[in-house]
Scaffold this active site. Structure first.
Site, PDB file in Angstrom:
ATOM      1  N   ARG A 118     -35.404  16.877  -4.941  1.00  0.00           N
ATOM      2  CA  ARG A 118     -35.645  15.538  -4.433  1.00  0.00           C
ATOM      3  C   ARG A 118     -36.609  15.630  -3.258  1.00  0.00           C
ATOM      4  O   ARG A 118     -36.653  16.629  -2.543  1.00  0.00           O
ATOM      5  CB  ARG A 118     -34.337  14.881  -3.998  1.00  0.00           C
ATOM      6  CG  ARG A 118     -33.320  14.739  -5.133  1.00  0.00           C
ATOM      7  CD  ARG A 118     -31.998  14.176  -4.645  1.00  0.00           C
ATOM      8  NE  ARG A 118     -31.021  14.057  -5.732  1.00  0.00           N
ATOM      9  CZ  ARG A 118     -30.164  15.014  -6.081  1.00  0.00           C
ATOM     10  NH1 ARG A 118     -30.151  16.167  -5.401  1.00  0.00           N
ATOM     11  NH2 ARG A 118     -29.320  14.825  -7.083  1.00  0.00           N
ATOM     12  N   HIS A 144     -28.083  17.875 -10.190  1.00  0.00           N
ATOM     13  CA  HIS A 144     -27.395  16.779 -10.871  1.00  0.00           C
ATOM     14  C   HIS A 144     -25.921  17.124 -11.020  1.00  0.00           C
ATOM     15  O   HIS A 144     -25.557  18.295 -11.164  1.00  0.00           O
ATOM     16  CB  HIS A 144     -27.979  16.544 -12.261  1.00  0.00           C
ATOM     17  CG  HIS A 144     -29.317  15.875 -12.243  1.00  0.00           C
ATOM     18  ND1 HIS A 144     -29.524  14.649 -11.664  1.00  0.00           N
ATOM     19  CD2 HIS A 144     -30.522  16.268 -12.724  1.00  0.00           C
ATOM     20  CE1 HIS A 144     -30.794  14.307 -11.793  1.00  0.00           C
ATOM     21  NE2 HIS A 144     -31.424  15.273 -12.427  1.00  0.00           N
ATOM     22  N   LYS A 164     -30.643  21.010   1.108  1.00  0.00           N
ATOM     23  CA  LYS A 164     -29.625  19.979   1.294  1.00  0.00           C
ATOM     24  C   LYS A 164     -29.455  19.244  -0.022  1.00  0.00           C
ATOM     25  O   LYS A 164     -30.381  19.172  -0.827  1.00  0.00           O
ATOM     26  CB  LYS A 164     -30.042  19.010   2.396  1.00  0.00           C
ATOM     27  CG  LYS A 164     -30.013  19.607   3.786  1.00  0.00           C
ATOM     28  CD  LYS A 164     -30.324  18.564   4.834  1.00  0.00           C
ATOM     29  CE  LYS A 164     -30.231  19.146   6.239  1.00  0.00           C
ATOM     30  NZ  LYS A 164     -30.553  18.135   7.278  1.00  0.00           N
ATOM     31  N   HIS A 174     -40.952  11.206  -6.951  1.00  0.00           N
ATOM     32  CA  HIS A 174     -39.802  11.401  -7.836  1.00  0.00           C
ATOM     33  C   HIS A 174     -40.270  11.698  -9.253  1.00  0.00           C
ATOM     34  O   HIS A 174     -39.548  12.343 -10.017  1.00  0.00           O
ATOM     35  CB  HIS A 174     -38.905  10.162  -7.828  1.00  0.00           C
ATOM     36  CG  HIS A 174     -37.545  10.418  -8.385  1.00  0.00           C
ATOM     37  ND1 HIS A 174     -36.554  11.040  -7.663  1.00  0.00           N
ATOM     38  CD2 HIS A 174     -37.007  10.162  -9.618  1.00  0.00           C
ATOM     39  CE1 HIS A 174     -35.459  11.154  -8.407  1.00  0.00           C
ATOM     40  NE2 HIS A 174     -35.711  10.631  -9.593  1.00  0.00           N
ATOM     41  N   ARG A 176     -40.339  15.357  -9.769  1.00  0.00           N
ATOM     42  CA  ARG A 176     -38.984  15.852 -10.079  1.00  0.00           C
ATOM     43  C   ARG A 176     -38.666  15.579 -11.550  1.00  0.00           C
ATOM     44  O   ARG A 176     -38.103  16.442 -12.236  1.00  0.00           O
ATOM     45  CB  ARG A 176     -37.987  15.148  -9.160  1.00  0.00           C
ATOM     46  CG  ARG A 176     -36.513  15.382  -9.482  1.00  0.00           C
ATOM     47  CD  ARG A 176     -35.666  14.727  -8.388  1.00  0.00           C
ATOM     48  NE  ARG A 176     -34.268  14.564  -8.763  1.00  0.00           N
ATOM     49  CZ  ARG A 176     -33.340  15.515  -8.647  1.00  0.00           C
ATOM     50  NH1 ARG A 176     -33.670  16.707  -8.192  1.00  0.00           N
ATOM     51  NH2 ARG A 176     -32.080  15.275  -8.985  1.00  0.00           N
ATOM     52  N   TYR A 207     -16.147  24.853 -16.798  1.00  0.00           N
ATOM     53  CA  TYR A 207     -16.213  26.156 -17.450  1.00  0.00           C
ATOM     54  C   TYR A 207     -17.573  26.830 -17.365  1.00  0.00           C
ATOM     55  O   TYR A 207     -17.801  27.851 -17.993  1.00  0.00           O
ATOM     56  CB  TYR A 207     -15.812  26.010 -18.924  1.00  0.00           C
ATOM     57  CG  TYR A 207     -14.395  25.513 -19.094  1.00  0.00           C
ATOM     58  CD1 TYR A 207     -13.304  26.375 -18.944  1.00  0.00           C
ATOM     59  CD2 TYR A 207     -14.139  24.179 -19.369  1.00  0.00           C
ATOM     60  CE1 TYR A 207     -12.013  25.915 -19.089  1.00  0.00           C
ATOM     61  CE2 TYR A 207     -12.842  23.713 -19.514  1.00  0.00           C
ATOM     62  CZ  TYR A 207     -11.785  24.575 -19.372  1.00  0.00           C
ATOM     63  OH  TYR A 207     -10.506  24.126 -19.506  1.00  0.00           O
TER      64      TYR A 207
END
Length: 470
Positions: A286, A419, A308, A393, A396, A429
């Site tokens: 981001r 995400h 961050k 963005h 990204r 898992y």
């Protein structure tokens, strides 16, 4: 005990004689009603009488708040008291004594009720601007710097000199609501405001309304603001009826555009800006996550970068791919190179000491010392490359889209980009260590470099970009 008939002139003229702490004047018309004056100059009506053989004294209030006689008005032909007078209050207190009720307790209850009414009046008079300032200060430590700035700028009254360019700043979308009381935020008022803002700047209006809704939820959790904002005023129905439908954004760099885009970025002439834009594309981070990167967060030895994260409070660690490591190596060299003699002397004259910036993407002109406004540079690069403008963005988004050409597992890309896991298996898992992420991330970078026609040898690399002639 001197008694006189209370008049406005006698009440105003009564003072405490020199050498005494207080003096009293008693009303000849109403038994028990007195006027006390202190050496400090304050005055108050009092009531004094006997209750079960003991003297009791109750303060009624100051002459500024209490007239001598009650004031009346006619309502529907009836004479009604609109302001209680000191004489009527004294008679009422004497009636309580006659009924066996301690007037001190009654007075305490009256004062408590009066204070409660005043507090409720103050609560209902709370303005949006006051509550908003308290809100953002209380929540600031929970937010990113960008999220905090959004709250400040959206509510700003404007009129300040622009930090970049000429002229004054414009009022934020929420500025028109700030002078209102919270109790005045009705559905009609907010709907009118949102319709006006949506016609001028729909994207900012949408963000402002969403922040206002979250703010209203916070107000409901605070006793001093609870119940003041009409629930219908922040209903999602208002935004659905007023704001244009938000289409999904699809801006991204296509595979065949990579060579032109990288070539245009190299022509920006600003190594910090180049490294930042390339980093967004090669890491999928981001914009603020990368902009807030410090050199302490970069580990060249173990090839990792700690970012961050708006999802994980502790942040996340992603791989530092070979090519991007070389770009940051060059940036670090530039950052740690002292200014020339002329620049050093200028700093000395200004009483400043030179030291390397702690920010990876530093800026000498920004208030906090780090890159603040890269949008224009990206727009210039896209224009020079001859491609449709891509947002920060969008870079990204490009990382996620281009990764599919390498058949990288979706969970790997999501973990690198930060995400949330979208399935039970991913959530419970799949715990991928950094070295596993690195093997896939290196593969993504190699594929992007090949498509961009960038020649790079990780074993013999020197800092910077090395392009193959087209």
């Amino acid at each position: 005990m001197a008694k006189v008939n209370f008049t406005a002139a006698r009440v105003n003229g009564h003072t405490c004689p020199a050498g005494k702490s207080q003096s009293f004047l008693w009303d000849s018309d109403t038994p028990g009603l007195g006027l006390r004056a202190t050496a400090a100059g304050s005055k108050a009506y009092i009531f004094q009488s006997k209750f079960h053989g003991a003297t009791v004294r109750v303060t009624i209030g100051s002459p500024e708040s209490w007239p001598i006689e009650s004031q009346f008005e006619k309502v529907d032909g009836e004479r009604r008291e609109i302001t209680r007078g000191a004489r009527q209050e004294a008679r009422h207190l004497q009636t309580l004594i006659d009924r066996g009720i301690d007037p001190r307790e009654h007075a305490a209850e009256q004062r408590a009720a009066h204070e409660a009414r005043k507090a409720e009046a103050r609560r209902k008079d709370a303005s949006l601007s006051d509550a908003w300032a308290e809100y953002i200060e209380a929540r600031r430590t929970k937010w990113s710097e960008l999220h905090y700035r959004d709250h400040v700028t959206l509510a700003s009254a404007g009129g300040q000199p622009k930090k970049r360019g000429k002229g004054l700043t414009e009022p934020g979308p929420l500025a028109a609501l700030m002078p209102l009381r919270l109790a005045d935020l009705s559905a009609d008022r907010v709907g009118e405001w949102l319709a006006d803002e949506a016609s001028q700047r729909p994207t900012r209006a949408r963000l402002a309304f969403n922040l206002l809704r979250i703010f209203a939820t916070w107000c409901e959790s605070r006793g001093e603001y609870k119940g003041l904002i009409d629930a219908q005023a922040i209903s999602t129905r208002i935004s659905k009826d007023t704001l244009p439908k938000q289409a999904a954004k699809t801006d991204s760099i296509q595979r065949e555009q990579l060579a032109a885009w990288f070539g245009a970025v190299r022509q920006l002439g600003n190594p910090v800006m180049e490294a930042y834009l390339i980093g967004l594309l090669l890491t999928g981070a981001r914009r603020e996550e990368l902009a807030e990167l410090r050199w302490d967060d970069v580990d060249f030895r173990w090839r990792s970068v700690h970012l961050k994260d708006k999802v994980e409070a502790a942040g996340r660690t992603i791989p530092l791919t070979p090519f991007y490591a070389s770009v940051l190596h060059e940036l670090k060299r530039i950052n740690e190179t002292p200014p020339n003699v002329r620049q050093m002397r200028k700093l000395e004259r200004e009483g400043k000491n030179w030291e390397p910036s702690p920010w990876v993407f530093s800026s000498a002109t920004a208030a906090d010392g780090r890159l603040a406004s890269p949008n224009r540079a990206l727009h210039r690069a896209c224009e020079a490359a001859g491609i449709q403008p891509v947002t920060l963005h969008g870079l990204r988004r490009s990382f996620g889209s281009l990764s599919e050409w390498c058949e990288v597992p979706v969970g790997v890309v999501a973990q690198i980009q930060g995400h949330k896991p979208s399935a039970t298996v991913e959530r419970h898992y799949r715990v991928r260590p950094l070295d596993l992420l690195r093997s896939w991330h290196d593969r993504i970078e190699q594929w992007i470099l090949a498509e961009a026609r960038i020649e790079f040898d990780a074993e013999q690399a020197t800092p910077g970009l090395h392009t193959v002639s087209q």
